[in-house]
Scaffold this motif. Structure first.
Motif, PDB file in Angstrom:
ATOM      1  N   PRO A 101      -3.609   0.167  -6.606  1.00 43.07           N
ATOM      2  CA  PRO A 101      -2.705  -0.907  -7.039  1.00 43.07           C
ATOM      3  C   PRO A 101      -1.831  -0.488  -8.221  1.00 43.07           C
ATOM      4  N   VAL A 102      -1.164   0.642  -8.078  1.00 39.08           N
ATOM      5  CA  VAL A 102      -0.264   1.120  -9.119  1.00 39.08           C
ATOM      6  C   VAL A 102       1.167   0.813  -8.704  1.00 39.08           C
TER       7      VAL A 102
ATOM      8  N   GLU B 210       2.048   0.596 -13.792  1.00 38.02           N
ATOM      9  CA  GLU B 210       1.072  -0.401 -14.244  1.00 38.02           C
ATOM     10  C   GLU B 210       0.179  -0.875 -13.103  1.00 38.02           C
ATOM     11  N   ILE B 211      -1.023  -1.333 -13.455  1.00 37.63           N
ATOM     12  CA  ILE B 211      -1.965  -1.949 -12.516  1.00 37.63           C
ATOM     13  C   ILE B 211      -2.064  -3.424 -12.871  1.00 37.63           C
ATOM     14  N   PRO B 212      -1.816  -4.318 -11.897  1.00 41.09           N
ATOM     15  CA  PRO B 212      -1.924  -5.760 -12.175  1.00 41.09           C
ATOM     16  C   PRO B 212      -3.344  -6.152 -12.587  1.00 41.09           C
ATOM     17  N   LYS B 213      -3.454  -7.319 -13.177  1.00 36.54           N
ATOM     18  CA  LYS B 213      -4.741  -7.791 -13.717  1.00 36.54           C
ATOM     19  C   LYS B 213      -5.708  -8.335 -12.662  1.00 36.54           C
TER      20      LYS B 213
ATOM     21  N   GLN C 203      -3.687  -6.912  -7.210  1.00 35.74           N
ATOM     22  CA  GLN C 203      -4.030  -5.515  -6.935  1.00 35.74           C
ATOM     23  C   GLN C 203      -4.044  -5.248  -5.435  1.00 35.74           C
ATOM     24  N   THR C 204      -4.645  -6.150  -4.681  1.00 38.76           N
ATOM     25  CA  THR C 204      -4.695  -6.008  -3.229  1.00 38.76           C
ATOM     26  C   THR C 204      -3.295  -6.063  -2.642  1.00 38.76           C
ATOM     27  N   ARG C 205      -2.511  -7.018  -3.098  1.00 41.89           N
ATOM     28  CA  ARG C 205      -1.141  -7.185  -2.607  1.00 41.89           C
ATOM     29  C   ARG C 205      -0.319  -5.916  -2.875  1.00 41.89           C
TER      30      ARG C 205
ATOM     31  N   LEU D 232      -9.483  -0.789  -6.940  1.00 40.60           N
ATOM     32  CA  LEU D 232      -9.601  -0.739  -5.486  1.00 40.60           C
ATOM     33  C   LEU D 232      -8.659   0.301  -4.923  1.00 40.60           C
ATOM     34  N   GLU D 233      -8.947   0.709  -3.692  1.00 34.98           N
ATOM     35  CA  GLU D 233      -8.104   1.668  -2.984  1.00 34.98           C
ATOM     36  C   GLU D 233      -8.185   1.351  -1.497  1.00 34.98           C
TER      37      GLU D 233
END
Length: 122
Positions: free
Chosen positions: A34-35, A41-44, A49-51, A114-115
């Motif tokens: 989720p970069v 940046e990585i969302p909170k 993150q999934t989106r 996550l990945e």
């Protein structure tokens, strides 16, 4: 024939691998984190993150001439398995019909929440 897929609309790999590879009518998308490819940046939240991870997959697929509807297999890795419900809710926004098979596991990812990777058949 093997074709390397590269796009600025997904994060540049942090290691020695390709964003995606197209072989004949199949596309393999490397694990997308989720970069944000523009900010790094990585969302909170796990939903954001999934989106973002699934959007990154979509963008790699499009760079290879495919779309989400072509995905036949998804693997997802969650640092916190308690996030499954939130992750799955967003996942359903991306995969509505013609559902791919999926495996989701909990694991210890180094520095990322996550990945998700995917295989598509054109």
């Amino acid at each position: 024939m093997k074709e390397i897929i590269k796009t600025e609309n997904a994060p540049t790999p942090g290691g020695h691998f390709s964003q995606g590879i197209k072989i004949n009518n199949r596309i393999y998308v490397a694990g997308q984190t989720p970069v944000d490819p523009k900010t790094g940046e990585i969302p909170k939240t796990v939903e954001e993150q999934t989106r973002l991870s699934l959007t990154n997959i979509k963008n790699v697929l499009e760079a290879g001439g495919a779309k989400l509807e072509d995905v036949v297999k998804v693997n997802a890795y969650l640092t916190n398995v308690d996030d499954f419900k939130e992750y799955d809710k967003v996942y359903q926004e991306f995969f509505v019909d013609n559902l791919p098979v999926r495996t989701t596991i909990g694991c210890d990812l180094k520095g990322i929440p996550l990945e998700i990777d995917a295989i598509a058949e054109l």
